[in-house]
Scaffold this motif. Sequence first.
Motif: not given
Length: 562
Positions: A62, A105, A202, A256, A331-332
């Motif tokens: 990712d 994660h 994140d 985020e 970026h998303d």
Amino acid sequence: MKQSRTWWKEGIVYQIYPRSFQDTTGNGVGDIQGIVKRLDYIKRLGIDIIWLCPVYQSPNDDNGYDISDYQNIMDEFGTMADFDELLEEMHRRDLKLVMDLVVNHTSDEHKWFQESRKSRDNPYRDYYHWWPAENGKPPKRFSYFDVDGNAWKYDEPTDSYYLHYFSVKQPDLKWENPKVRQEIYDMMHFWFKKGVDGFRMDVIPFISKDTSYPELPDEYNGNFIPFYANGPKLHEYLHEMNKEVLSKYDIMTVGETPGVDRDQALLFVDEDREELNMFFHFELMSLDRDGDEVFWMRKDPWKLSEFKKIHSDWDETFAKKGWGSMFLSNHDNPRTVSRWGNDSPEHWYNSATMLHTFLLTMKGTPYFYYGDEIGMTNIRFDNIDDYQDINTLNRYELLKQQGINTETFIANEKDASRDNGRTPMQWDASENAGFSKKKPWLKVHPNHKDGLNVAEQEKDKSSVLNYFKKMVQIRKTHLGLVYGNYQLLVKYSEEVYAYTRSMDSENYLVLLSFSEQKAVIQLTDFMGKEMKLLISNDTNSALKDNANFELKPYQACVYKVD
Ligand code: GLC
């Protein structure tokens, strides 16, 4: 009421997706030395803070959001020496560096997970969420990037399932284990001791989980994000992180926060609670999406009145406590001007500069995504082979497996995909846009040959880039645009977004047209007032007479009012 002054409220942030910014090694992938090379450019823009997407070691399932070593640099991007040089060169130019903190994660290639999956009594077992197979199938959890949409993955060596809210290569860390939290805090100290100036966190609301893994309550079926965001110990952990780490440094934090509503906002950013400084809410980014997990675009177009309401409501949320963050892309997401403006040749200039005016005249720290300063646009790939993003590729696979026609999906991705926002930075008109000497990892937008590049816009006094720089200086030299109260005018207009900013005796009027047509409004409160035009993106002031304003398509004007 004036809020306390701090550097991260007054600063302007520039987000860099390192893979796509500047390649210096000729491998088609951006790198840290590429950023060093462009620091003078960034400084010239008037930027104060750089938010750098992950540069840690990662197998790139990712693009760096799957970290296999938090304290080393990804080989493709360079070395720790390169990183140290970057930080030093930034500080020398009085630029702050905010890193990405990805701690919901890790990568499945992180040594903790490698150990964890070996045996049920491994010392690292409890670093992740495991469900023993003898207990039957685990309760349903959805995954964003899984080809089956399933967040539990069976792992043969220990006959158990592990939890991964994102791809199978991104197992979720178990924050309930105090050892995990300590490891993370130690790692954060490592970066702060080097001198980094903050973290963007994140999917931070997802870190706390109910480890009895109950069946998903009905209300969350098909709407799992608020469930993921409301873990029982989230605020306990954030407060602990603040006490153990954040409070010890002069740094900034921005979370985020998918799934976090306005009524929960102050739990995160009320200064007295000692958690975070700011966060990115998801209300705006959801405005043109229909919430479906696969097809994102709304059938009917979004309305300006909805856009205004979202910003006005959030402004009110932070009116007395906390502080907002203002952004239109990252970026998303697809490109700002293609999504919120109009990238047709006729309206591209005005709408790109109008949106710059918006972000730089609102209350809340403005965040710009690399390339937005020159008005970069969506590339709109037609062909699935052009996409690189796991999010697009795996949703495509999922549809194929289900035998669903993928045409509508591709039509949707042309506007909605994350790869639209990840194409290489357009530095000049040469092949590969000055990004790389070799074939870039993701195609470059062909419009870099038509003036949409830094080199040409630097030369042109009336370019989007030069407007951006001018507008940045206006914000910096008018403190009322940073701290002044915001008030919405003409609430119901679907053409014009008008608002005032005021602090003590300093008053501003901001007019933004979101229309392809000429737009006319009257603001009687301004009758007889002296209006000084600070900036307009069109040839004229919109002011006609007697507080009548006529705005050209996508025109933006900022007035100082006396
Ligand atoms: C965040 C990141 C996104 C990433 C995901 C998983 O939403 O912004 O790019 O894919 O988390 O880490």
